[in-house]
Design an enzyme around this catalytic site. Structure first.
Site, PDB file in Angstrom:
ATOM      1  N   ASN A 179       0.812  -1.231   0.000  1.00 37.83           N
ATOM      2  CA  ASN A 179       0.000   0.000   0.000  1.00 37.83           C
ATOM      3  C   ASN A 179       0.838   1.271   0.000  1.00 37.83           C
ATOM      4  O   ASN A 179       0.443   2.273  -0.587  1.00 37.83           O
ATOM      5  CB  ASN A 179      -1.009  -0.015   1.151  1.00 37.83           C
ATOM      6  CG  ASN A 179      -0.356  -0.015   2.497  1.00 37.83           C
ATOM      7  OD1 ASN A 179       0.664  -0.677   2.701  1.00 37.83           O
ATOM      8  ND2 ASN A 179      -0.899   0.722   3.418  1.00 37.83           N
ATOM      9  N   GLY A 226       1.994  -6.011   7.287  1.00 42.42           N
ATOM     10  CA  GLY A 226       1.077  -6.666   6.351  1.00 42.42           C
ATOM     11  C   GLY A 226      -0.203  -7.044   7.057  1.00 42.42           C
ATOM     12  O   GLY A 226      -0.555  -6.475   8.087  1.00 42.42           O
ATOM     13  N   THR A 274      -3.173  -9.154   9.144  1.00 42.44           N
ATOM     14  CA  THR A 274      -3.192  -9.848  10.434  1.00 42.44           C
ATOM     15  C   THR A 274      -3.058 -11.363  10.257  1.00 42.44           C
ATOM     16  O   THR A 274      -2.332 -12.019  11.007  1.00 42.44           O
ATOM     17  CB  THR A 274      -4.478  -9.469  11.198  1.00 42.44           C
ATOM     18  OG1 THR A 274      -4.396  -8.068  11.483  1.00 42.44           O
ATOM     19  CG2 THR A 274      -4.628 -10.232  12.499  1.00 42.44           C
ATOM     20  N   THR A 296      -1.535 -12.972   7.830  1.00 46.20           N
ATOM     21  CA  THR A 296      -0.135 -13.285   7.481  1.00 46.20           C
ATOM     22  C   THR A 296       0.733 -13.178   8.736  1.00 46.20           C
ATOM     23  O   THR A 296       1.639 -13.993   8.942  1.00 46.20           O
ATOM     24  CB  THR A 296       0.394 -12.328   6.393  1.00 46.20           C
ATOM     25  OG1 THR A 296      -0.605 -12.165   5.396  1.00 46.20           O
ATOM     26  CG2 THR A 296       1.660 -12.843   5.760  1.00 46.20           C
ATOM     27  N   GLU A 328       3.434  -5.311  12.357  1.00 50.45           N
ATOM     28  CA  GLU A 328       2.558  -4.157  12.129  1.00 50.45           C
ATOM     29  C   GLU A 328       1.443  -4.649  11.225  1.00 50.45           C
ATOM     30  O   GLU A 328       1.666  -4.885  10.040  1.00 50.45           O
ATOM     31  CB  GLU A 328       3.336  -3.024  11.447  1.00 50.45           C
ATOM     32  CG  GLU A 328       4.539  -2.534  12.227  1.00 50.45           C
ATOM     33  CD  GLU A 328       4.179  -1.814  13.508  1.00 50.45           C
ATOM     34  OE1 GLU A 328       3.043  -1.301  13.605  1.00 50.45           O
ATOM     35  OE2 GLU A 328       5.010  -1.791  14.426  1.00 50.45           O
ATOM     36  N   CYS A 349      -3.145   1.755   6.201  1.00 47.16           N
ATOM     37  CA  CYS A 349      -3.540   1.083   7.444  1.00 47.16           C
ATOM     38  C   CYS A 349      -4.103   2.069   8.458  1.00 47.16           C
ATOM     39  O   CYS A 349      -4.838   1.680   9.356  1.00 47.16           O
ATOM     40  CB  CYS A 349      -2.346   0.349   8.023  1.00 47.16           C
ATOM     41  SG  CYS A 349      -0.933   1.435   8.238  1.00 47.16           S
ATOM     42  N   GLU A 351       7.421   0.504  16.054  1.00 43.15           N
ATOM     43  CA  GLU A 351       8.490   1.002  15.194  1.00 43.15           C
ATOM     44  C   GLU A 351       8.623   2.497  15.458  1.00 43.15           C
ATOM     45  O   GLU A 351       7.947   3.046  16.311  1.00 43.15           O
ATOM     46  CB  GLU A 351       8.144   0.735  13.730  1.00 43.15           C
ATOM     47  CG  GLU A 351       8.006  -0.745  13.433  1.00 43.15           C
ATOM     48  CD  GLU A 351       7.800  -1.049  11.951  1.00 43.15           C
ATOM     49  OE1 GLU A 351       7.330  -0.171  11.215  1.00 43.15           O
ATOM     50  OE2 GLU A 351       8.114  -2.177  11.560  1.00 43.15           O
TER      51      GLU A 351
HETATM   52  P1  NAD Z   1       0.101  -9.339   3.141  1.00 37.07           P
HETATM   53  O1  NAD Z   1       0.106  -9.824   4.551  1.00 37.07           O
HETATM   54  O2  NAD Z   1      -0.625 -10.112   2.131  1.00 37.07           O
HETATM   55  O3  NAD Z   1       1.600  -9.213   2.589  1.00 37.07           O
HETATM   56  C1  NAD Z   1       2.572  -8.420   3.205  1.00 37.07           C
HETATM   57  C2  NAD Z   1       3.941  -8.947   2.843  1.00 37.07           C
HETATM   58  O4  NAD Z   1       4.109 -10.233   3.416  1.00 37.07           O
HETATM   59  C3  NAD Z   1       4.170  -9.126   1.342  1.00 37.07           C
HETATM   60  O5  NAD Z   1       5.496  -8.782   1.034  1.00 37.07           O
HETATM   61  C4  NAD Z   1       3.934 -10.616   1.147  1.00 37.07           C
HETATM   62  O6  NAD Z   1       4.606 -11.135   0.047  1.00 37.07           O
HETATM   63  C5  NAD Z   1       4.511 -11.167   2.438  1.00 37.07           C
HETATM   64  N1  NAD Z   1       4.013 -12.488   2.824  1.00 37.07           N
HETATM   65  C6  NAD Z   1       2.819 -13.057   2.535  1.00 37.07           C
HETATM   66  N2  NAD Z   1       2.758 -14.303   3.063  1.00 37.07           N
HETATM   67  C7  NAD Z   1       3.925 -14.507   3.721  1.00 37.07           C
HETATM   68  C8  NAD Z   1       4.460 -15.590   4.475  1.00 37.07           C
HETATM   69  N3  NAD Z   1       3.798 -16.717   4.671  1.00 37.07           N
HETATM   70  N4  NAD Z   1       5.695 -15.453   5.006  1.00 37.07           N
HETATM   71  C9  NAD Z   1       6.382 -14.318   4.846  1.00 37.07           C
HETATM   72  N5  NAD Z   1       5.942 -13.263   4.126  1.00 37.07           N
HETATM   73  C10 NAD Z   1       4.722 -13.352   3.583  1.00 37.07           C
HETATM   74  O7  NAD Z   1      -0.409  -7.847   3.220  1.00 37.07           O
HETATM   75  P2  NAD Z   1      -0.712  -6.873   2.008  1.00 37.07           P
HETATM   76  O8  NAD Z   1      -1.990  -7.291   1.370  1.00 37.07           O
HETATM   77  O9  NAD Z   1       0.511  -6.722   1.187  1.00 37.07           O
HETATM   78  O10 NAD Z   1      -0.928  -5.484   2.775  1.00 37.07           O
HETATM   79  C11 NAD Z   1      -2.148  -5.059   3.284  1.00 37.07           C
HETATM   80  C12 NAD Z   1      -2.203  -5.285   4.783  1.00 37.07           C
HETATM   81  O11 NAD Z   1      -1.129  -4.630   5.426  1.00 37.07           O
HETATM   82  C13 NAD Z   1      -3.456  -4.692   5.408  1.00 37.07           C
HETATM   83  O12 NAD Z   1      -3.967  -5.601   6.343  1.00 37.07           O
HETATM   84  C14 NAD Z   1      -2.944  -3.454   6.112  1.00 37.07           C
HETATM   85  O13 NAD Z   1      -3.704  -3.012   7.204  1.00 37.07           O
HETATM   86  C15 NAD Z   1      -1.605  -3.893   6.543  1.00 37.07           C
HETATM   87  N6  NAD Z   1      -0.742  -2.748   6.809  1.00 37.07           N
HETATM   88  C16 NAD Z   1      -0.418  -2.471   8.112  1.00 37.07           C
HETATM   89  C17 NAD Z   1       0.385  -1.385   8.405  1.00 37.07           C
HETATM   90  C18 NAD Z   1       0.778  -1.053   9.817  1.00 37.07           C
HETATM   91  O14 NAD Z   1       1.661  -0.248   9.995  1.00 37.07           O
HETATM   92  N7  NAD Z   1       0.157  -1.650  10.820  1.00 37.07           N
HETATM   93  C19 NAD Z   1       0.852  -0.581   7.368  1.00 37.07           C
HETATM   94  C20 NAD Z   1       0.491  -0.888   6.056  1.00 37.07           C
HETATM   95  C21 NAD Z   1      -0.302  -1.984   5.781  1.00 37.07           C
END
Ligand code: NAD
Length: 480
Positions: free
Chosen positions: A150, A226, A228, A230, A248, A282, A461
């Site tokens: 994002n 990423g 929750t 994951t 996060e 997020c 962080e």
């Molecule tokens: P995602 O969890 O699908 O992927 C995030 C990252 O993790 C990607 O690089 C992906 O390739 C990797 N990944 C996926 N499966 C994995 C595994 N089994 N092992 C290791 N890595 C793995 O998330 P997304 O769809 O890319 O992002 C959207 C999500 O991120 C939303 O839920 C959003 O709220 C969250 N987000 C949170 C914050 C925060 O600061 N809390 C900031 C931005 C986004």
């Protein structure tokens, strides 16, 4: 067709499998580049390079690390327009946003931690007449940084900057949906003279390349942003290996609007806090709670302004809402709009696919949606949609607003709009969130702790918290 490359040991390489994944331009719906489909073999090569680089990088001194990182920040600044255009092509976000937020913030992240390390100290404890304890804060070694799509370069640099500044060597993986700016960044690192192996970028799928990072025994800490779900998978792998973890995760943030708010500022900011980057931040508020006396007035003004936001080609200067990141993600958001209707909600505006003229007609556009008439407990109000969708609910008392705001499993961010500072402070104390914005939104000071509670994550962080996360404290006790 651009072929993105991994960055391992200072070199740009294909995945060892030589397989590639398609990378889509969400604004046109067409494949425009190829991503290396890396696996455990590439992660192994990255770890070997990091291991070789670690002794020198961790002991070269903070001034040297500052010098190189500051040069990286300069080069991001010098390449601002190219990076902004690349970010918008890769993610679909409006170019105005990439220029104003994503890339400037990536530059600030690197510069902030480059300079922070010059001021980072550790504590000492004097046992009078007997001994002195001092704390050594040493780099962990090799660490993993995994980021989402994002805010691609913004969050990628937010993680790797403190990791590098504290003397660690890094294996990083950007999202497979938005790998382009991380690739361009790796070229900047070469130009800035970052020694080979200090930062290694492995592209590819989460369950393959990401999982290989998380389960590698030599990677001692993982910083992850990423979803929750994951995060749960990561924790399952990393916890029995006793790795340090920073998670996060997702959010479902409340915006609480009291009748005594500065109406104009509250509406203007709520348009942004609901729909900036198509709601794919997020920290966006997705549940808007409005005190009953101003409910209709606030709702009508919000709907009027949201209807006027320009949706379409992200490269036009006046576009506010570009494309959603992928076809699948737009399907997911459309599914939630159907669910909202089934749950009894009324869609006051938006929620329709948009098809601009010409080459952009197949892009993943969706007009921003506002829904009312749903109870707090329904799925639409409980689950993270992460798209241009908000719900409105009226409330009558401060206690009720608090109960509604806290009535979800998430706890990342929140906003409170009121002129009554005592009430705002009371609410801030009780709200279950890592961040409370009073009469503002997304005003960020990089020194502050950043993170969530409940299902929004573990750890913090930002500022000194990040420098602490990426170091191991060792107590040394010297007896007189
Ligand atoms: P995602 O969890 O699908 O992927 C995030 C990252 O993790 C990607 O690089 C992906 O390739 C990797 N990944 C996926 N499966 C994995 C595994 N089994 N092992 C290791 N890595 C793995 O998330 P997304 O769809 O890319 O992002 C959207 C999500 O991120 C939303 O839920 C959003 O709220 C969250 N987000 C949170 C914050 C925060 O600061 N809390 C900031 C931005 C986004």
């Amino acid at each position: 067709m651009i072929k993105i490359a991994n960055y391992i040991n200072g070199e740009h390489l294909p995945a060892q499998s030589e397989n590639y994944l398609d990378n889509y331009d969400p604004s046109t719906g067409k494949v425009y580049s190829l991503i290396p489909e890396s696996d455990a073999l590439d992660v192994e090569a990255a770890v070997a390079a990091a291991k070789k680089a670690f002794p020198k990088w961790s002991s070269c001194g903070v001034e040297e690390r500052y010098r190189i990182m500051n040069r990286i920040a300069d080069l991001i600044g010098e390449n601002m327009e190219e990076l902004a255009r690349a970010e918008s092509r890769d993610s679909g976000k409006a170019i105005s946003l990439s220029r104003a937020v994503d890339i400037p913030r990536a530059e600030s992240n690197i510069r902030f931690f480059a300079t922070a390390i010059l001021h980072f100290g550790s504590e000492s404890y004097h046992m009078e007449g007997l001994a002195v304890n001092y704390v050594l804060r040493q780099p962990i070694g090799i660490v993993g940084c995994i980021s989402p799509w994002n805010l691609p370069l913004y969050l990628f640099t937010w993680k790797i900057a403190p990791a590098l500044a504290t003397g660690n060597c890094v294996i990083a993986k950007p999202s497979e949906m938005t790998p382009m700016t991380a690739y361009l960044f790796s070229k900047i690192c070469v130009e800035a003279g970052l020694p080979p192996g200090v930062l290694n970028i492995v592209h590819g799928l989460g369950p393959k390349a990401g999982q290989a990072i998380v389960e590698h025994p030599k990677i001692k800490a993982v910083s992850f942003t990423g979803g929750t779900n994951t995060g749960k998978i990561l924790a399952r792998t990393a916890a029995p290996m006793f790795k340090k973890l920073s998670l996060e995760l997702g959010g479902k943030n409340p915006n609480i609007i009291f009748a005594d708010c500065d109406f104009e500022r509250a509406v203007r900011t709520t348009v942004r806090s609901s729909f900036a980057n198509n709601g794919q931040i997020c920290l966006c508020g997705s549940r808007v709670y409005i005190e009953r006396p101003i409910y209709e007035k606030f709702r009508d003004e919000l709907v009027k302004r949201v209807k006027s936001l320009k949706v379409g080609n992200p490269f036009e200067e006046d576009t506010v809402q570009g494309a959603l990141v992928s076809k699948q993600h737009r399907e997911k958001v459309l599914g939630y709009l159907e669910l909202a209707k089934e749950e009894g909600g009324s869609i006051l505006c938006g929620g329709e696919t948009v098809s601009p003229d010409g080459e952009y007609s197949e892009g993943y556009y969706l007009s921003p949606a506002i829904i009312e008439g749903l109870p707090n407990a329904c799925r639409t109000n409980q689950e993270e949609i992460f798209g241009p969708v908000v719900t409105l609910q009226p409330f009558d008392t401060e206690e009720e607003a608090l109960e509604l705001a806290n009535g979800v499993q998430y706890g990342l961010a929140s906003t409170i709009w009121t002129q009554d500072i005592q009430r705002a402070s009371r609410m801030a104390e009780k709200i279950e969130a890592g961040i409370v914005w009073i009469n503002c939104w997304l005003l960020r000071d990089l020194r502050t702790p950043f993170g969530g509670v409940k299902d929004s994550g573990v750890g913090r962080e930002g500022g000194m918290e990040a420098l602490r996360f990426f170091t191991e404290p060792k107590n040394v006790c010297v007896r007189y």
